[in-house]
Scaffold this motif. Structure first.
Motif, PDB file in Angstrom:
ATOM      1  N   GLU A   1       0.963  -0.906  -0.051  1.00  0.00           N
ATOM      2  CA  GLU A   1       0.237  -0.026  -0.053  1.00  0.00           C
ATOM      3  C   GLU A   1       0.765   1.166   0.438  1.00  0.00           C
ATOM      4  N   GLN A   2       0.269   2.437  -0.555  1.00  0.00           N
ATOM      5  CA  GLN A   2       0.874   3.497  -0.575  1.00  0.00           C
ATOM      6  C   GLN A   2       1.315   3.919   0.275  1.00  0.00           C
ATOM      7  N   ALA A   3       1.508   4.634   0.910  1.00  0.00           N
ATOM      8  CA  ALA A   3       2.024   5.641   2.243  1.00  0.00           C
ATOM      9  C   ALA A   3       2.253   7.217   1.780  1.00  0.00           C
ATOM     10  N   PRO A   4       1.796   8.076   2.250  1.00  0.00           N
ATOM     11  CA  PRO A   4       2.162   9.637   1.621  1.00  0.00           C
ATOM     12  C   PRO A   4       3.855  10.058   1.319  1.00  0.00           C
ATOM     13  N   GLY A   5       4.061  10.674   0.077  1.00  0.00           N
ATOM     14  CA  GLY A   5       5.559  10.454  -0.086  1.00  0.00           C
ATOM     15  C   GLY A   5       6.232  11.691   0.985  1.00  0.00           C
ATOM     16  N   ASP A   6       5.245  12.459   1.588  1.00  0.00           N
ATOM     17  CA  ASP A   6       5.932  13.239   2.230  1.00  0.00           C
ATOM     18  C   ASP A   6       6.483  12.943   4.075  1.00  0.00           C
ATOM     19  N   LEU A   7       6.137  11.498   4.824  1.00  0.00           N
ATOM     20  CA  LEU A   7       7.124  11.025   5.385  1.00  0.00           C
ATOM     21  C   LEU A   7       8.421  10.720   4.857  1.00  0.00           C
ATOM     22  N   ILE A   8       9.195  11.226   6.792  1.00  0.00           N
ATOM     23  CA  ILE A   8      10.207  11.063   6.493  1.00  0.00           C
ATOM     24  C   ILE A   8      10.518  10.033   6.986  1.00  0.00           C
ATOM     25  N   LEU A   9      11.832   9.242   6.098  1.00  0.00           N
ATOM     26  CA  LEU A   9      12.870   8.068   7.180  1.00  0.00           C
ATOM     27  C   LEU A   9      13.321   8.065   7.388  1.00  0.00           C
ATOM     28  N   THR A  10      13.947   8.280   9.060  1.00  0.00           N
ATOM     29  CA  THR A  10      15.132   8.477   9.450  1.00  0.00           C
ATOM     30  C   THR A  10      16.076   6.966   9.009  1.00  0.00           C
ATOM     31  N   GLU A  11      17.622   7.919   9.459  1.00  0.00           N
ATOM     32  CA  GLU A  11      18.806   7.440   9.280  1.00  0.00           C
ATOM     33  C   GLU A  11      18.671   5.560  10.348  1.00  0.00           C
ATOM     34  N   GLU A  12      17.472   5.672  11.040  1.00  0.00           N
ATOM     35  CA  GLU A  12      17.548   4.813  11.821  1.00  0.00           C
ATOM     36  C   GLU A  12      16.951   3.284  11.581  1.00  0.00           C
ATOM     37  N   GLY A  13      16.208   3.748   9.977  1.00  0.00           N
ATOM     38  CA  GLY A  13      15.414   2.780   9.139  1.00  0.00           C
ATOM     39  C   GLY A  13      13.177   3.375   9.749  1.00  0.00           C
TER      40      GLY A  13
END
Length: 287
Positions: free
Chosen positions: A162-174
């Motif tokens: 499923e698609q999630a909003p592209g502006d969500l930020i994935l941290t360096e920790e994952g």
């Protein structure tokens, strides 16, 4: 606007999250489900054997959110640990919170200080699995938007197609940082200042309700830290690979050593070992 505090029952003899990868999966499910269902998250925390959320939604939407979280995480848990329906019957309590009587502030503070009350960390902002360091934080988020990732990478992170909003930020920790989807500005305006928020944190019933125990003179360890230590103790003390290979006498001796060396209380030993709390108590007392 309606606000609700969502709390799951504490699982006495099993952990929701056994390692950091489990916590990361849980964090990402919160971001994904809240985005898909349009639920506004004000505060949340993932503890070893229970979870808390403060949300802005209707009561029905709040129940749908926590049920979806339990279902998705249960599927992940089953694939990793081969345990079916692990969280389906976990009880849920949903309580209304109001701005007019400051119960909303108290509810958020109650959630934020769970890790402190559990003696896991000194301050709420040092606990990573939730919104502990989300508010009144001027440090920039270190990460990348989901829109910059490949579809395969997103699927691996979110455990879904499923698609999630592209502006969500994935941290360096994952894991997806709460500041990219939590109602940060609203919560900060609610408390008005870091000092006022800290007042609610320090006066939360979770903190004031802590009962001083003699063993708290020793450092308290997270459940996830105890798990590999217990396995090592099992091998070094009895030359066995797991607790299931121990007879009751050996198991009782191990339980006493866990308490003596690690300062773990009855409930924590029960959670990490799977031994019922009543039986742990009997072992410690020598019955």
């Amino acid at each position: 606007m309606e606000f609700y505090l969502i709390t799951t029952d504490h699982m006495a003899e099993r952990l929701w999250f056994l390692d950091d990868e489990d916590f990361k999966a849980g964090m990402n499910y919160v971001a994904l489900i809240s985005s898909l269902q349009g639920i506004k998250i004000l505060s949340f925390i993932l503890m070893s054997n229970h979870v808390h959320f403060v949300v802005s939604s209707s009561e029905e939407e709040a129940m749908a959110f926590i049920n979806a979280f339990k279902k998705r995480y249960s599927s992940y848990y089953n694939k990793k640990y081969s345990v079916t329906n692990a969280f389906r019957r976990v009880g849920v309590d949903i309580r209304s919170l109001e701005i007019c009587d400051e119960s909303l502030e108290r509810g958020i503070a109650y959630v934020q200080v769970n890790s402190v009350a559990a003696n896991i960390c000194l301050t709420a902002d040092s606990y990573p699995w939730g919104t502990g360091n989300t508010f009144f934080n001027l440090s920039p988020i270190k990460g990348v938007p989901l829109s910059s990732l490949s579809g395969r990478k997103c699927m691996k992170v979110l455990h879904t197609h499923e698609q999630a909003p592209g502006d969500l930020i994935l941290t360096e920790e994952g894991f997806i940082h709460p500041r990219s989807y939590v109602m940060v500005k609203f919560v900060e305006s609610l408390f008005r200042s870091p000092k006022r928020m800290n007042y609610f944190l320090m006066n939360s019933s979770k903190v004031r309700g802590r009962i001083p125990l003699p063993e708290r003179a020793l450092p308290s360890f997270r459940d996830q830290v105890l798990l590999p230590v217990i396995s090592d103790m099992c091998r070094s003390m009895f030359h066995k690979k797991s607790l299931s290979e121990l007879d009751r006498e050996s198991l009782s001796e191990l339980v006493k050593e866990i308490r003596r060396r690690l300062g773990a209380d009855v409930k924590q030993i029960s959670r990490v070992s799977g031994i019922p709390a009543a039986e742990v108590s009997r072992m410690i007392e020598g019955f």
